[in-house]
Write an enzyme that holds these catalytic residues in place. Sequence first.
Site, PDB file in Angstrom:
ATOM      1  CB  SER A  15      85.711  58.774  -3.969  1.00  0.00           C
ATOM      2  OG  SER A  15      86.030  57.507  -4.843  1.00  0.00           O
ATOM      3  CE  LYS A  66      76.874  52.705  -5.450  1.00  0.00           C
ATOM      4  NZ  LYS A  66      77.223  51.570  -4.679  1.00  0.00           N
ATOM      5  CB  ALA A 134      75.189  47.736   0.941  1.00  0.00           C
ATOM      6  CB  THR A 156      62.132  49.330   7.995  1.00  0.00           C
ATOM      7  OG1 THR A 156      62.787  50.398   8.637  1.00  0.00           O
ATOM      8  CG2 THR A 156      60.725  49.482   7.661  1.00  0.00           C
ATOM      9  CB  ILE A 219      79.941  45.996   4.020  1.00  0.00           C
ATOM     10  CG1 ILE A 219      78.851  46.889   4.401  1.00  0.00           C
ATOM     11  CG2 ILE A 219      79.693  44.756   3.693  1.00  0.00           C
ATOM     12  CD1 ILE A 219      77.816  47.120   3.060  1.00  0.00           C
ATOM     13  CE1 TYR A 221      85.853  52.881   3.196  1.00  0.00           C
ATOM     14  CE2 TYR A 221      84.064  51.556   2.368  1.00  0.00           C
ATOM     15  CZ  TYR A 221      84.724  52.833   2.168  1.00  0.00           C
ATOM     16  OH  TYR A 221      84.467  53.786   1.338  1.00  0.00           O
TER      17      TYR A 221
HETATM   18  P1  ATR Z   1      73.029  51.833   1.731  1.00  0.00           P
HETATM   19  O1  ATR Z   1      72.805  51.955   0.092  1.00  0.00           O
HETATM   20  O2  ATR Z   1      74.623  52.161   2.360  1.00  0.00           O
HETATM   21  O3  ATR Z   1      72.846  50.270   2.181  1.00  0.00           O
HETATM   22  P2  ATR Z   1      70.840  52.603   2.739  1.00  0.00           P
HETATM   23  O4  ATR Z   1      70.030  52.066   1.417  1.00  0.00           O
HETATM   24  O5  ATR Z   1      70.355  53.996   3.302  1.00  0.00           O
HETATM   25  O6  ATR Z   1      72.195  52.621   2.442  1.00  0.00           O
HETATM   26  O7  ATR Z   1      70.360  51.459   3.641  1.00  0.00           O
HETATM   27  C1  ATR Z   1      70.797  51.754   5.120  1.00  0.00           C
HETATM   28  C2  ATR Z   1      70.357  50.599   5.862  1.00  0.00           C
HETATM   29  O8  ATR Z   1      70.735  50.638   7.291  1.00  0.00           O
HETATM   30  C3  ATR Z   1      68.801  50.012   6.043  1.00  0.00           C
HETATM   31  O9  ATR Z   1      68.912  48.711   6.106  1.00  0.00           O
HETATM   32  C4  ATR Z   1      68.459  50.786   7.515  1.00  0.00           C
HETATM   33  O10 ATR Z   1      67.556  50.096   8.116  1.00  0.00           O
HETATM   34  P3  ATR Z   1      66.034  50.669   7.693  1.00  0.00           P
HETATM   35  O11 ATR Z   1      65.408  50.188   6.498  1.00  0.00           O
HETATM   36  O12 ATR Z   1      64.977  50.414   8.723  1.00  0.00           O
HETATM   37  O13 ATR Z   1      65.945  52.167   7.477  1.00  0.00           O
HETATM   38  C5  ATR Z   1      69.595  50.476   8.127  1.00  0.00           C
HETATM   39  N1  ATR Z   1      69.869  51.238   9.306  1.00  0.00           N
HETATM   40  C6  ATR Z   1      70.374  52.635   9.184  1.00  0.00           C
HETATM   41  N2  ATR Z   1      70.688  53.089  10.320  1.00  0.00           N
HETATM   42  C7  ATR Z   1      70.240  52.054  11.226  1.00  0.00           C
HETATM   43  C8  ATR Z   1      70.243  52.092  12.733  1.00  0.00           C
HETATM   44  N3  ATR Z   1      70.742  53.052  13.493  1.00  0.00           N
HETATM   45  N4  ATR Z   1      69.947  50.775  13.371  1.00  0.00           N
HETATM   46  C9  ATR Z   1      69.547  49.847  12.518  1.00  0.00           C
HETATM   47  N5  ATR Z   1      69.577  49.804  11.127  1.00  0.00           N
HETATM   48  C10 ATR Z   1      69.948  51.067  10.374  1.00  0.00           C
END
Ligand code: ATR
Length: 279
Positions: A15, A66, A134, A156, A219, A221
Amino acid sequence: MGCFFGVIGHPIRHSLSPWIHEHFLNMTKKNGIYRAIDIPGQELSRTLETLKKIGIDGFNITVPHKENVIKYLDELDPLAEKMGAVNTVVCQNGKWIGYNTDGKGYIRSLNSQYPDVFEDKTNKNVLILGAGGAARGIYFALIDEGFARVDVANRTMERARQLQSDQISTQILALQDAQERLDEYDLIIQTTKTGMHPNVDEQVIGITGLKESSIVSDIVYNPIETAFLQNAKRAGARIHYGHGMLLYQAAFAFELWTGIHVDPESLMDPLEDKLKGGF
Ligand code: ATR
């Protein structure tokens, strides 16, 4: 007596919050400490009880707590309630109040670099890529800020539909459709983990046909300049890096705890160096 702040999460070793908040404490000459506290899921309840007993003044919450932390709070800020997630708790006279500064932090960070986006907001079109935690924070903060059209594209689509607010106009798109319609947007915000270290060559969609003077923001970084942002830069977009949001969500939390305004701009370059050095 000095103040006691911290961040809870698991894992918490990497962190950057202690580094940021210790800078804020120094900058404001506030007497206090900020510690990273590792809490595996099953120990959340017991550790929060301990923190209450010792009189912690405020804390941040990161993955995976969270959402779960909400049931231990006495009050919830309306924006945090909409988001269903809390990243900052203010502890006042034994009362715990939950806030979410992620989305507002994003807005402040964007505003400090590109104030023009905030002029004529009702005529601006925004696209969010991703629909996770996020994205949720940023989506509701943008609505709160007065943006009238915020579309969401996600791998999705069903997950994006769950996020949809009836307060504003929101179209839910497939990633491929979004890629073909980038010319409609003034601001495009990448919120998924694609492109994050070590998958630095990945990008959620390709960048073609951008609107003139549009802003593309990521977002992620680590790295600071993702493949997505590199391509956006080449395509002529104005770009916005992810570490600004990290600093501004922290500044917002610090203000909630102490009532002292901090300007984190002076930490932008040192944080960049830290991130480039593998922190
Ligand atoms: P966070 O809290 O950091 O936003 P999360 O709740 O796990 O993390 O959400 C991850 C996001 O990244 C989701 O929108 C996910 O898409 P899905 O809802 O379809 O799972 C997206 N994501 C993660 N890996 C991906 C990939 N390889 N290609 C496209 N979208 C991806």
